[in-house]
Design a protein around this motif. Sequence first.
Motif, PDB file in Angstrom:
ATOM      1  N   TYR A   1     -18.243   4.781  36.711  1.00 33.33           N
ATOM      2  CA  TYR A   1     -19.312   4.556  35.734  1.00 33.33           C
ATOM      3  C   TYR A   1     -18.627   4.202  34.425  1.00 33.33           C
ATOM      4  CZ  TYR A   1     -23.281   5.554  32.618  1.00 33.33           C
ATOM      5  OH  TYR A   1     -24.282   5.476  31.677  1.00 33.33           O
ATOM      6  N   VAL A   2     -19.072   3.129  33.798  1.00 30.50           N
ATOM      7  CA  VAL A   2     -18.502   2.697  32.520  1.00 30.50           C
ATOM      8  C   VAL A   2     -19.622   2.582  31.502  1.00 30.50           C
ATOM      9  CG1 VAL A   2     -17.404   0.770  31.295  1.00 30.50           C
ATOM     10  CG2 VAL A   2     -16.522   1.503  33.512  1.00 30.50           C
ATOM     11  N   THR A   3     -19.396   3.142  30.325  1.00 33.05           N
ATOM     12  CA  THR A   3     -20.367   3.034  29.243  1.00 33.05           C
ATOM     13  C   THR A   3     -19.785   2.192  28.122  1.00 33.05           C
ATOM     14  OG1 THR A   3     -21.735   4.258  27.666  1.00 33.05           O
ATOM     15  CG2 THR A   3     -19.607   5.229  28.227  1.00 33.05           C
ATOM     16  N   LEU A   4     -20.569   1.211  27.680  1.00 35.37           N
ATOM     17  CA  LEU A   4     -20.183   0.322  26.588  1.00 35.37           C
ATOM     18  C   LEU A   4     -21.140   0.580  25.436  1.00 35.37           C
ATOM     19  CD1 LEU A   4     -19.758  -2.949  28.694  1.00 35.37           C
ATOM     20  CD2 LEU A   4     -18.010  -1.264  28.106  1.00 35.37           C
ATOM     21  N   SER A   5     -20.698   1.369  24.482  1.00 32.17           N
ATOM     22  CA  SER A   5     -21.591   1.783  23.407  1.00 32.17           C
ATOM     23  C   SER A   5     -20.766   1.999  22.135  1.00 32.17           C
ATOM     24  CB  SER A   5     -22.329   3.067  23.813  1.00 32.17           C
ATOM     25  OG  SER A   5     -23.342   3.378  22.894  1.00 32.17           O
ATOM     26  N   THR A   6     -20.972   3.120  21.451  1.00 35.79           N
ATOM     27  CA  THR A   6     -20.179   3.430  20.268  1.00 35.79           C
ATOM     28  C   THR A   6     -18.699   3.382  20.605  1.00 35.79           C
ATOM     29  OG1 THR A   6     -21.957   4.864  19.480  1.00 35.79           O
ATOM     30  CG2 THR A   6     -19.796   5.127  18.443  1.00 35.79           C
ATOM     31  N   GLY A   7     -18.353   3.922  21.773  1.00 37.29           N
ATOM     32  CA  GLY A   7     -17.003   3.828  22.314  1.00 37.29           C
ATOM     33  C   GLY A   7     -17.055   3.230  23.703  1.00 37.29           C
ATOM     34  N   THR A   8     -15.904   3.161  24.359  1.00 35.44           N
ATOM     35  CA  THR A   8     -15.812   2.638  25.715  1.00 35.44           C
ATOM     36  C   THR A   8     -15.282   3.749  26.601  1.00 35.44           C
ATOM     37  OG1 THR A   8     -15.293   0.452  24.825  1.00 35.44           O
ATOM     38  CG2 THR A   8     -14.846   0.814  27.167  1.00 35.44           C
ATOM     39  N   GLY A   9     -16.121   4.255  27.492  1.00 29.77           N
ATOM     40  CA  GLY A   9     -15.734   5.402  28.308  1.00 29.77           C
ATOM     41  C   GLY A   9     -15.922   5.124  29.785  1.00 29.77           C
ATOM     42  N   ALA A  10     -15.260   5.928  30.619  1.00 31.97           N
ATOM     43  CA  ALA A  10     -15.386   5.744  32.063  1.00 31.97           C
ATOM     44  C   ALA A  10     -15.114   7.043  32.783  1.00 31.97           C
ATOM     45  CB  ALA A  10     -14.426   4.660  32.558  1.00 31.97           C
ATOM     46  N   ALA A  11     -15.656   7.132  33.988  1.00 31.08           N
ATOM     47  CA  ALA A  11     -15.346   8.204  34.922  1.00 31.08           C
ATOM     48  C   ALA A  11     -15.280   7.585  36.301  1.00 31.08           C
ATOM     49  CB  ALA A  11     -16.408   9.300  34.881  1.00 31.08           C
ATOM     50  N   ILE A  12     -14.487   8.192  37.186  1.00 31.26           N
ATOM     51  CA  ILE A  12     -14.378   7.709  38.550  1.00 31.26           C
ATOM     52  C   ILE A  12     -14.778   8.824  39.508  1.00 31.26           C
ATOM     53  CG2 ILE A  12     -12.571   6.058  37.982  1.00 31.26           C
ATOM     54  CD1 ILE A  12     -10.554   7.985  39.260  1.00 31.26           C
ATOM     55  N   HIS A  13     -15.251   8.420  40.682  1.00 27.42           N
ATOM     56  CA  HIS A  13     -15.590   9.377  41.742  1.00 27.42           C
ATOM     57  C   HIS A  13     -14.948   8.895  43.030  1.00 27.42           C
ATOM     58  CE1 HIS A  13     -17.963  12.343  43.969  1.00 27.42           C
ATOM     59  NE2 HIS A  13     -18.077  11.405  44.896  1.00 27.42           N
ATOM     60  N   LEU A  14     -14.138   9.757  43.634  1.00 28.54           N
ATOM     61  CA  LEU A  14     -13.484   9.453  44.905  1.00 28.54           C
ATOM     62  C   LEU A  14     -13.830  10.550  45.893  1.00 28.54           C
ATOM     63  CD1 LEU A  14      -9.940   8.551  43.500  1.00 28.54           C
ATOM     64  CD2 LEU A  14     -11.838   6.981  43.944  1.00 28.54           C
ATOM     65  N   GLU A  15     -14.212  10.164  47.103  1.00 29.85           N
ATOM     66  CA  GLU A  15     -14.551  11.176  48.101  1.00 29.85           C
ATOM     67  C   GLU A  15     -14.192  10.696  49.498  1.00 29.85           C
ATOM     68  OE1 GLU A  15     -19.023  11.047  49.579  1.00 29.85           O
ATOM     69  OE2 GLU A  15     -18.951  11.122  47.374  1.00 29.85           O
ATOM     70  N   LYS A  16     -14.101  11.664  50.405  1.00 27.72           N
ATOM     71  CA  LYS A  16     -13.883  11.377  51.813  1.00 27.72           C
ATOM     72  C   LYS A  16     -14.571  12.456  52.618  1.00 27.72           C
ATOM     73  CE  LYS A  16     -10.302  10.392  55.252  1.00 27.72           C
ATOM     74  NZ  LYS A  16      -8.843  10.240  55.496  1.00 27.72           N
TER      75      LYS A  16
END
Length: 303
Positions: free
Chosen positions: A149-164
């Motif tokens: 998930y990437v947010t483009l707003s006041t700052g530029t942030g991201a998170a990742i999700h990995l699963e199995k």
Amino acid sequence: MPTQSDALAHAAHPSSTPAMLPFVGVDIGGTNTRIGLFASLDAPTFTLLARFPTPQEYARQVEQICVTLREHGLLNALAGIGVSIGGRLALDGRMVTIAPNLLDYVQQPLAADLEAGLGCPARLAHDPVCGLLGEKRFGVLTPSERCAYVTLSTGTGAAIHLEKAGVGVTVSIEIGHQLLDGNELRCLCGQVGCLEPFTGGRQLEQRYGRPIEQVQDSAFWETFSDKLALGLVNLAQLTKVEVIAVSGAIALHNPFLLPLLQRKIDARLNWTRLVLIPARLKEDAPLVGAALLLATPEESILH
């Protein structure tokens, strides 16, 4: 006063309690704060209790949240409060450690102060983590095992999700503070060379002297998308994510941006595929994800 374990058990098994206590999600962005009341965590629907400009003063923010919820009769009447915030958290998820756009919030006992003021458990997470939780549960990331998930707003942030095999982890990452070769611009975080001076709304406004939504210059958006596409390609190569939900005010107000980014990403990636998709929950994703923190095992999130 309900304990955190009591509230989290209730969140995981709501049917075990005849009279369900509501949940509150709070989205503290660099520009605005929103407070939502959730009757349950079974749907991304909520009642918006308040929206106000984010105070730069930490104490004022805590007071406004507590006053809002007390005025709605929610003191000692919540299953818990989840907070999405535009800053990196301590490893235990109890306070903010890095927040270039919210400097007064750093090293403040946010979770403890909310618990003391409201009489319920509090959970915190970086805003892209919350956005990802919202989109993974109710949005475009539901079927994906390797996603971001990437947010483009006041700052530029991201998170990742990995699963199995249904076992996954969600990780907060600093995509906006990866270093670009040849970049001599100083970021608000103090580093020289970050991506965010090219993509973060606050820093762009400072450089151009006007809000980014007023910038119509095609050359500006070519540079913006060139730099961001490089950052997203790096993300894909390092983490093997395959799909990214994109949200934030910059993305929402400029519908041409995602197709432009997708073309630039496709031109750079030769042997893998990264797909950008608009977040289904749009600006509500972090707020919904904040409430979902209360039903998310703490060990599944790396702050």
